[in-house]
Write a protein that holds these residues in place. Structure first.
Motif, PDB file in Angstrom:
ATOM      1  N   VAL A 128      25.679  17.420 -10.330  1.00 38.09           N
ATOM      2  CA  VAL A 128      24.883  16.132 -10.575  1.00 38.09           C
ATOM      3  C   VAL A 128      24.442  15.668  -9.035  1.00 38.09           C
ATOM      4  O   VAL A 128      25.001  16.067  -7.995  1.00 38.09           O
ATOM      5  N   ASP A 129      23.240  14.874  -9.022  1.00 37.24           N
ATOM      6  CA  ASP A 129      22.555  14.737  -7.917  1.00 37.24           C
ATOM      7  C   ASP A 129      23.519  13.561  -7.230  1.00 37.24           C
ATOM      8  O   ASP A 129      23.402  13.243  -5.782  1.00 37.24           O
ATOM      9  N   LEU A 130      24.482  12.787  -8.023  1.00 39.09           N
ATOM     10  CA  LEU A 130      25.238  11.666  -7.331  1.00 39.09           C
ATOM     11  C   LEU A 130      26.359  12.241  -6.428  1.00 39.09           C
ATOM     12  O   LEU A 130      27.254  11.505  -6.177  1.00 39.09           O
ATOM     13  N   VAL A 131      26.389  13.780  -6.109  1.00 39.21           N
ATOM     14  CA  VAL A 131      27.023  14.233  -5.010  1.00 39.21           C
ATOM     15  C   VAL A 131      26.463  13.438  -3.601  1.00 39.21           C
ATOM     16  O   VAL A 131      27.395  13.751  -2.475  1.00 39.21           O
ATOM     17  N   PHE A 132      25.422  12.938  -3.815  1.00 40.62           N
ATOM     18  CA  PHE A 132      24.949  12.297  -2.738  1.00 40.62           C
ATOM     19  C   PHE A 132      24.866  10.819  -2.433  1.00 40.62           C
ATOM     20  O   PHE A 132      24.850  10.120  -3.631  1.00 40.62           O
ATOM     21  N   ALA A 133      25.048  10.257  -1.385  1.00 40.81           N
ATOM     22  CA  ALA A 133      24.977   8.844  -1.255  1.00 40.81           C
ATOM     23  C   ALA A 133      23.449   8.202  -1.564  1.00 40.81           C
ATOM     24  O   ALA A 133      23.317   6.934  -1.970  1.00 40.81           O
ATOM     25  N   GLY A 134      22.538   8.873  -0.971  1.00 36.46           N
ATOM     26  CA  GLY A 134      21.136   8.527  -1.131  1.00 36.46           C
ATOM     27  C   GLY A 134      20.775   7.907   0.179  1.00 36.46           C
ATOM     28  O   GLY A 134      21.482   7.434   1.037  1.00 36.46           O
ATOM     29  N   ARG A 135      19.452   8.462   0.513  1.00 34.13           N
ATOM     30  CA  ARG A 135      18.768   8.182   1.823  1.00 34.13           C
ATOM     31  C   ARG A 135      17.515   7.762   1.716  1.00 34.13           C
ATOM     32  O   ARG A 135      16.636   7.927   0.660  1.00 34.13           O
ATOM     33  N   ASP A 136      16.782   7.113   2.747  1.00 32.67           N
ATOM     34  CA  ASP A 136      15.313   6.977   2.703  1.00 32.67           C
ATOM     35  C   ASP A 136      14.579   8.202   2.532  1.00 32.67           C
ATOM     36  O   ASP A 136      14.644   9.107   3.142  1.00 32.67           O
ATOM     37  N   GLY A 137      13.791   8.055   1.528  1.00 31.53           N
ATOM     38  CA  GLY A 137      12.993   9.539   1.162  1.00 31.53           C
ATOM     39  C   GLY A 137      13.685  10.328   0.107  1.00 31.53           C
ATOM     40  O   GLY A 137      12.845  11.453  -0.374  1.00 31.53           O
ATOM     41  N   GLY A 138      14.938  10.316   0.217  1.00 33.04           N
ATOM     42  CA  GLY A 138      15.526  11.357  -0.700  1.00 33.04           C
ATOM     43  C   GLY A 138      15.450  12.762  -0.406  1.00 33.04           C
ATOM     44  O   GLY A 138      15.603  12.896   0.781  1.00 33.04           O
ATOM     45  N   VAL A 151      33.784   7.822  -6.881  1.00 36.64           N
ATOM     46  CA  VAL A 151      35.026   8.786  -7.405  1.00 36.64           C
ATOM     47  C   VAL A 151      34.166   9.817  -8.104  1.00 36.64           C
ATOM     48  O   VAL A 151      34.594  11.004  -7.913  1.00 36.64           O
ATOM     49  N   TYR A 152      33.288   9.394  -9.078  1.00 41.67           N
ATOM     50  CA  TYR A 152      32.827  10.541  -9.910  1.00 41.67           C
ATOM     51  C   TYR A 152      32.001  11.544  -9.269  1.00 41.67           C
ATOM     52  O   TYR A 152      32.111  13.043  -9.229  1.00 41.67           O
ATOM     53  N   GLY A 153      31.515  11.191  -8.026  1.00 41.90           N
ATOM     54  CA  GLY A 153      30.506  12.308  -7.322  1.00 41.90           C
ATOM     55  C   GLY A 153      31.455  13.141  -6.503  1.00 41.90           C
ATOM     56  O   GLY A 153      31.083  14.260  -6.352  1.00 41.90           O
ATOM     57  N   ALA A 154      32.554  12.450  -5.847  1.00 44.66           N
ATOM     58  CA  ALA A 154      33.571  13.259  -5.286  1.00 44.66           C
ATOM     59  C   ALA A 154      34.140  14.192  -6.032  1.00 44.66           C
ATOM     60  O   ALA A 154      34.473  15.224  -5.542  1.00 44.66           O
ATOM     61  N   LYS A 155      34.377  13.981  -7.241  1.00 46.10           N
ATOM     62  CA  LYS A 155      35.120  15.048  -8.126  1.00 46.10           C
ATOM     63  C   LYS A 155      33.983  16.115  -8.525  1.00 46.10           C
ATOM     64  O   LYS A 155      34.395  17.255  -8.883  1.00 46.10           O
TER      65      LYS A 155
END
Length: 356
Positions: A128-138, A151-155
């Protein structure tokens, strides 16, 4: 969009039987029906034992975290292909119970990969994309280091590593929001948003969480192509159109003809600390496009006229062609650019019951 001609059972024989896990979720539910329609009783869908309303031909109850049960299942059916689409994506549940998140998302993957390896099965695993925190511009590429805020992203990162370390020939796809129906009318993004509006309840969505959604129609055809022409490694599989969660809510609200006052928006910082929210996690999928020689995804939604132009766009009801639940099915659940691909009818599996 048609990526490949539908292979015959004869040409696909070495790939069967096929196991699709996580069929209570949107990608698994739609993929199970897609492949079952094409290859019949050689395709099986696995769901957690607690998901008792999800029954029907080819549906198997088995908890992926139960090592012995998974081993028995593979010994019985001798699967040759694994579409590993399971896991728990409920952000708050994972934050409150990291052990649960690990069992379902990591241990489950370990057990399935162990059996796929023992039986020499082809593996396609979803992350999933939620392994990232998010940044300006993606615009995240595969080389960007994961930095999940949940936790979900980490797992999910751990599960990726399990799959690729134990099966280097596996294909791992990081997806964004899959746009299609869910079996219980609540699991998917469209389903959840529309269910709030149908009940005259507000839906609060974020102005500053960006995703790259995809039609499940396009995703299913991508899986089929990857089964026919395998690639290995980690790939981003996000759609070409970046939208905020609030914009997605606007689209569902206006296309469905719901009360526009029910949609509310806020920045992530106003939502409280639980669960944490990612920012702009839009993915760059050019590596996948280069690997398969085609852009596999049409934009969601397909029509540019359905893209919100302002925060009040969903209040505009001048377009008399919009405003019904039927249009949600025609324009949002399925890709209108490929009308031959009809979403599965969830009533085929669970009748009139509702799972709350």
């Amino acid at each position: 969009m048609n990526l490949v001609e539908t292979p015959t059972i004869a040409s696909f024989d070495k790939k069967l039987p096929m196991l699709v896990t996580g069929i209570a979720g949107v990608p698994g539910y739609n993929a199970f029906h897609y492949f079952r329609e094409r290859y019949g009783d050689q395709v099986f869908g696995m769901r957690q034992t607690k998901m008792w309303p999800l029954t029907g031909d080819g549906v198997i109850a088995c908890d992926a975290e139960d090592r012995e049960a998974v081993a028995r299942l593979w010994s019985q059916y001798q699967f040759r292909t694994l579409l590993s689409f399971g896991g728990c994506c409920r952000l708050k549940s994972c934050e409150m119970d990291p052990a649960l998140a690990h069992r379902v998302n990591v241990t489950g993957a370990e057990n399935l990969i162990a059996e796929a390896t023992r039986h020499d099965a082809q593996v396609l695993h979803l992350s999933v994309d939620l392994v990232f925190a998010g940044r300006d511009g993606g615009d995240y590429c595969e080389e960007d280091p994961p930095d999940p805020v949940t936790v979900y992203g980490a797992k999910m990162v751990e599960a990726e590593r399990v799959v690729l370390e134990r099966r280097p020939d596996a294909c791992v796809l990081r997806i964004s929001l899959p746009m299609g129906i869910s079996f219980n009318a609540h699991a998917g993004a469209i389903d959840w948003i529309a269910s709030r509006f149908k009940q005259d309840k507000p839906a609060t969505l974020f102005f500053d969480e960006h995703r790259t959604p995809t039609y499940t129609d396009c995703m299913n055809e991508l899986y089929a192509k990857l089964m026919e022409d395998p690639i290995s490694g980690l790939y981003h599989a996000g759609g070409p159109r970046k939208l905020t969660l609030f914009q997605i809510g606007q689209i569902v609200n206006r296309v469905g003809g719901y009360d526009p006052h029910l949609l509310q928006g806020c920045p992530r910082i106003d939502a409280g600390p639980m669960p944490p929210r990612a920012g702009d996690v839009a993915m760059n999928s050019s590596k996948l496009q280069a690997a398969i020689g085609i852009d596999p995804f049409d934009p969601w939604p397909l029509s540019d006229r359905l893209i919100p132009e302002s925060v009040d766009w969903h209040f505009d009801r001048s377009d008399d062609e919009l405003g019904s639940e039927q249009l949600i099915h025609q324009l949002l659940y399925q890709n209108p650019g490929n009308p031959g691909l009809v979403p599965p009818n969830r009533d085929q599996l669970w009748g009139d019951r509702r799972f709350h």
